[in-house]
Design an enzyme around this catalytic site. Structure first.
Site, short mmCIF file in Angstrom:
data_model
loop_
_atom_site.label_atom_id
_atom_site.label_comp_id
_atom_site.label_asym_id
_atom_site.label_seq_id
_atom_site.Cartn_x
_atom_site.Cartn_y
_atom_site.Cartn_z
N GLY A 46 -15.51 -29.19 -33.36
CA GLY A 46 -15.19 -29.89 -32.12
C GLY A 46 -15.70 -29.11 -30.93
O GLY A 46 -15.80 -27.88 -30.99
N GLN A 51 -16.80 -26.51 -22.38
CA GLN A 51 -17.24 -25.32 -23.13
C GLN A 51 -18.74 -25.07 -22.99
O GLN A 51 -19.23 -23.99 -23.32
CB GLN A 51 -16.87 -25.45 -24.61
CG GLN A 51 -15.37 -25.41 -24.86
CD GLN A 51 -15.05 -25.54 -26.33
OE1 GLN A 51 -14.98 -26.63 -26.86
NE2 GLN A 51 -14.91 -24.42 -27.02
N LEU A 100 -14.59 -22.17 -30.45
CA LEU A 100 -15.92 -21.59 -30.23
C LEU A 100 -15.95 -20.73 -28.96
O LEU A 100 -16.83 -19.90 -28.80
CB LEU A 100 -16.97 -22.70 -30.14
CG LEU A 100 -17.18 -23.49 -31.44
CD1 LEU A 100 -18.17 -24.63 -31.24
CD2 LEU A 100 -17.65 -22.57 -32.57
N HIS A 141 -6.46 -30.19 -29.74
CA HIS A 141 -7.05 -28.91 -29.33
C HIS A 141 -8.14 -29.16 -28.29
O HIS A 141 -8.17 -28.50 -27.25
CB HIS A 141 -7.63 -28.21 -30.58
CG HIS A 141 -8.43 -26.98 -30.28
ND1 HIS A 141 -8.07 -25.73 -30.71
CD2 HIS A 141 -9.60 -26.80 -29.59
CE1 HIS A 141 -8.96 -24.84 -30.28
NE2 HIS A 141 -9.91 -25.47 -29.61
NI NI Z 1 -11.65 -24.88 -28.53
#
Ligand code: NI
Length: 179
Positions: A46, A51, A100, A141
């Site tokens: 995911g 990010q 990540l 999440h």
């Molecule tokens: Ni995450």
């Protein structure tokens, strides 16, 4: 398509609240394609747009679960734009989560095990579905990222500090190896 750099904690961008997508344009679809490429290469299951430094409410998820245990992973890419949780179960499940943006660190997080979610796909089509299992966990999440929340925020202070200490140690070792 392009691989995008993934930002890591403690980058303050990860704490930013992402804005809704007004219209699902070709530009958004190009970003989504890059996000999938980046997520598969990482590898991860995911990724939230923040990010890769884009504060928009866009998530890509692919659990890549094999059809049978021990089999080859099967890709099933899912796109969630402007996702919302309409309802969540009172029952919870514990899962050892990673991120990540907090590489190679894992810790148990408790979350509702079933959610009724609403979102738009890459064609601007709206969906409302009940999700459970790993997909429900992963969606929650990733949705946390849209609010600037990381999985370590769900841990006790002691556990959070342990994870961050291990991350710092690992980074130091990586630098030593590179030197
Ligand atoms: Ni995450």
């Amino acid at each position: 398509m392009a691989l995008l750099p993934i930002i890591e904690t403690p980058d303050p961008l990860l704490r930013q609240i992402s804005s809704p997508v007004d219209e699902v344009t070709d530009e958004i679809r190009a970003l989504i394609a890059d996000m999938f490429e980046t997520m598969y290469a990482a590898p991860g299951i995911g990724l939230a747009a923040i990010q890769v430094g884009v504060p928009k409410r866009i998530l890509v998820i692919d659990l890549q679960e094999p059809e049978e245990e021990g089999g080859e992973p099967v890709r099933e890419p899912l796109v969630f734009i402007n996702p919302e949780i309409v309802e969540e179960s009172e029952t919870v499940q514990l899962y050892s989560e990673g991120c990540l943006s907090i590489p190679d660190q894992y810790a148990d997080v408790e979350r509702p095990d079933q959610v009724l979610a609403r979102w738009l796909d890459e064609n601007g089509q709206s969906h409302e579905e009940e999700l459970d299992g790993l997909l429900a966990i992963c969606l929650q999440h990733e949705m946390d990222h849209l609010e600037g929340i990381l999985f370590i925020d769900h841990l006790s202070r002691l556990k959070r500090e342990m994870v961050l200490k291990k991350l710092a140690k690992q980074r130091k070792e990586r630098t030593k190896l590179a030197a």
